[in-house]
Design an enzyme around this catalytic site. Structure first.
Site, PDB file in Angstrom:
ATOM      1  N   TYR A 268      31.194  40.700  39.065  1.00  0.00           N
ATOM      2  CA  TYR A 268      31.061  40.871  40.616  1.00  0.00           C
ATOM      3  C   TYR A 268      30.000  41.964  40.894  1.00  0.00           C
ATOM      4  O   TYR A 268      29.295  41.941  41.688  1.00  0.00           O
ATOM      5  CB  TYR A 268      32.381  41.235  41.012  1.00  0.00           C
ATOM      6  CG  TYR A 268      32.721  41.528  42.631  1.00  0.00           C
ATOM      7  CD1 TYR A 268      33.162  40.478  43.455  1.00  0.00           C
ATOM      8  CD2 TYR A 268      32.151  42.613  43.097  1.00  0.00           C
ATOM      9  CE1 TYR A 268      33.151  40.563  44.788  1.00  0.00           C
ATOM     10  CE2 TYR A 268      32.333  42.868  44.399  1.00  0.00           C
ATOM     11  CZ  TYR A 268      32.615  41.892  45.328  1.00  0.00           C
ATOM     12  OH  TYR A 268      32.896  42.203  46.783  1.00  0.00           O
TER      13      TYR A 268
ATOM     14  N   THR B 230      29.342  37.763  51.024  1.00  0.00           N
ATOM     15  CA  THR B 230      28.555  38.216  52.202  1.00  0.00           C
ATOM     16  C   THR B 230      28.850  39.472  52.638  1.00  0.00           C
ATOM     17  O   THR B 230      27.911  40.182  53.412  1.00  0.00           O
ATOM     18  CB  THR B 230      28.619  37.089  53.241  1.00  0.00           C
ATOM     19  OG1 THR B 230      29.866  36.863  53.665  1.00  0.00           O
ATOM     20  CG2 THR B 230      27.788  35.827  52.879  1.00  0.00           C
ATOM     21  N   ASP B 231      30.286  40.008  52.646  1.00  0.00           N
ATOM     22  CA  ASP B 231      30.441  41.226  53.242  1.00  0.00           C
ATOM     23  C   ASP B 231      29.975  42.463  52.765  1.00  0.00           C
ATOM     24  O   ASP B 231      29.621  43.375  53.427  1.00  0.00           O
ATOM     25  CB  ASP B 231      32.260  41.173  53.001  1.00  0.00           C
ATOM     26  CG  ASP B 231      32.550  41.233  51.919  1.00  0.00           C
ATOM     27  OD1 ASP B 231      32.036  40.830  50.597  1.00  0.00           O
ATOM     28  OD2 ASP B 231      33.904  41.720  51.583  1.00  0.00           O
TER      29      ASP B 231
ATOM     30  N   ALA C 195      44.963  35.341  42.116  1.00  0.00           N
ATOM     31  CA  ALA C 195      44.415  34.079  42.561  1.00  0.00           C
ATOM     32  C   ALA C 195      43.259  34.197  43.548  1.00  0.00           C
ATOM     33  O   ALA C 195      43.035  33.060  44.317  1.00  0.00           O
ATOM     34  CB  ALA C 195      45.592  33.500  43.262  1.00  0.00           C
TER      35      ALA C 195
ATOM     36  N   ASP D 140      38.439  41.832  52.594  1.00  0.00           N
ATOM     37  CA  ASP D 140      39.786  41.514  52.229  1.00  0.00           C
ATOM     38  C   ASP D 140      40.643  42.445  53.110  1.00  0.00           C
ATOM     39  O   ASP D 140      41.764  42.064  53.388  1.00  0.00           O
ATOM     40  CB  ASP D 140      40.090  41.920  50.857  1.00  0.00           C
ATOM     41  CG  ASP D 140      39.313  41.258  49.954  1.00  0.00           C
ATOM     42  OD1 ASP D 140      38.902  39.675  50.703  1.00  0.00           O
ATOM     43  OD2 ASP D 140      39.235  40.829  48.663  1.00  0.00           O
TER      44      ASP D 140
END
Length: 394
Positions: free
Chosen positions: A233, A44-45, A132, A181
């Site tokens: 992505y 969503t970012d 991860a 992030d």
């Protein structure tokens, strides 16, 4: 870069001592920036939407000193090889510097933004698990940005540092990530989740003391390594942008959840993946708002079903899950967890599991047994403890 099994505090004295061994003088300071886990709001970012991450106790730690000759020297305790030395002319975007691209990209981004820096010596170590989905790269970027901001007295706020770190990852490293992030690493506070509106970077620290209500949030690192630079992505980001253009909006943030059925009807002529991506993003924005309302109302256990819905959307609409992540979620729920979902960019990485504290051991055991039965390597399981954002240690 490798990582520890958990996120114990890294002694700044030890990092400083290793810096002195490498560079012949004590560092001017030592800084830390955490990895993060995202409670809800995935992909969503970069659509100007909502996210709700929390910082982990796992951190990247940097000992740093200024230089006067423009040269950048970087070393990692967790990567093979010695000190990487880069002159200003060698700070070239998309030049594939491996792990060193992340701190190098920050120096490049600072210079691109007009901030005067005359080089640095940096020694890094990290307990953030790599691959991860817990933002090990953002931690490296943010700790570098914080250190240089302090040493060169650049006057950058935490959000401004996060934006520069994102610029480094997007345009120097070449990963088209959103801002979540870096903002989580830079801005989270202990004991809280960060409700972030990525359209304007407005934020709210949401109290998230699970222990006080008898709950735990577990992170399950499947050990399936993901790599967001592999194109998957970027393909989803491009699909979201295609959907926004077809709907006549700048970003999918402008599509209200109540109007989602109509929006999907209007996308009937688009590729099926575009419709699926739009459905995920709009519904996940709604799920972030649901979770914030539930936390505000003290109905923390009711967050569990929202997590499961989020995983279903990531699995079926965005199609970024994998067998191991799906196994974590199904096993955890069957073993009594309140909810679970994959977290991060997907294609491997980690899942989160919301459990009663009394059930944490039982659920963990069930997950470990299910992986053994499926002949998967044992996952790494640890509690997500909402921790402090980037800060100076020494």
């Amino acid at each position: 870069m490798s990582s520890a099994e958990s996120g114990p505090a890294v002694a700044p004295e030890a990092v400083a001592a290793r810096f002195e061994e490498l560079y012949g003088a004590a560092p001017e300071g030592v800084w830390a920036a955490p990895g993060r886990v995202n409670l809800i709001g995935e992909y969503t970012d970069f659509n100007d939407g909502f996210v709700m991450p929390l910082a982990l106790p796992h951190t990247a730690v940097a000992a740093v000193s200024r230089r006067t000759d423009g040269v950048l020297r970087v070393h990692s305790a967790d990567a093979p090889g010695g000190v990487v030395r880069l002159t200003p002319d060698e700070l070239v975007p998309l030049s594939d510097r491996g792990w060193a691209a992340y701190p190098a990209g920050v120096v490049w981004a600072l210079r691109e933004a007009g901030h005067v820096t005359t080089g640095a010596d940096i020694h890094l170590t990290s307990t953030v698990p790599t691959g991860a989905g817990l933002s090990s790269s953002a931690a490296l970027e943010v700790v570098t940005a914080l250190a240089l901001n302090d040493l060169y007295e650049l006057g950058l706020s935490a959000p401004e540092s996060a934006v520069l770190a994102q610029h480094a990852e997007n345009d120097f490293v070449g990963v088209p990530c959103g801002i979540m992030d870096q903002m989580a690493s830079a801005c989270c506070t202990e004991g809280h989740a960060l409700h972030l509106d990525t359209s304007d970077l407005s934020q709210r620290q949401v109290p998230f003391d699970l222990a006080a209500v008898g709950l735990q949030l577990l992170v399950v690192d499947t050990r399936v390594k993901h790599a967001l630079g592999d194109g998957a992505y970027a393909e989803r980001r491009a699909g979201c942008e295609t959907g926004a253009r077809a709907l006549g909006v700048r970003t999918l943030r402008e599509v209200e959840y109540a109007h989602l059925p109509d929006a999907l009807d209007r996308l009937a002529g688009e590729a099926p993946n575009v419709r699926r991506y739009v459905r995920h993003v709009v519904s996940d924005n709604h799920r972030v708002e649901q979770v914030m309302a539930l936390l505000d109302a003290g109905e923390v256990r009711a967050v569990g079903p929202v997590l499961i819905e989020g995983h279903t959307s990531l699995r079926d609409d965005l199609r970024v899950s994998c067998d191991e992540l799906d196994l974590v979620v199904s096993t955890a729920v069957e073993a009594g967890a309140l909810g679970a979902r994959m977290t991060g960019g997907g294609f491997g990485g980690s899942a989160i599991v919301l459990v009663e504290t009394a059930d944490a051991e039982t659920v963990t055991k069930a997950i470990l047994e299910s992986f053994a039965t499926a002949s998967h390597p044992a996952p790494r399981v640890f509690p997500a403890i909402p921790s402090r954002g980037a800060h100076r240690l020494a």
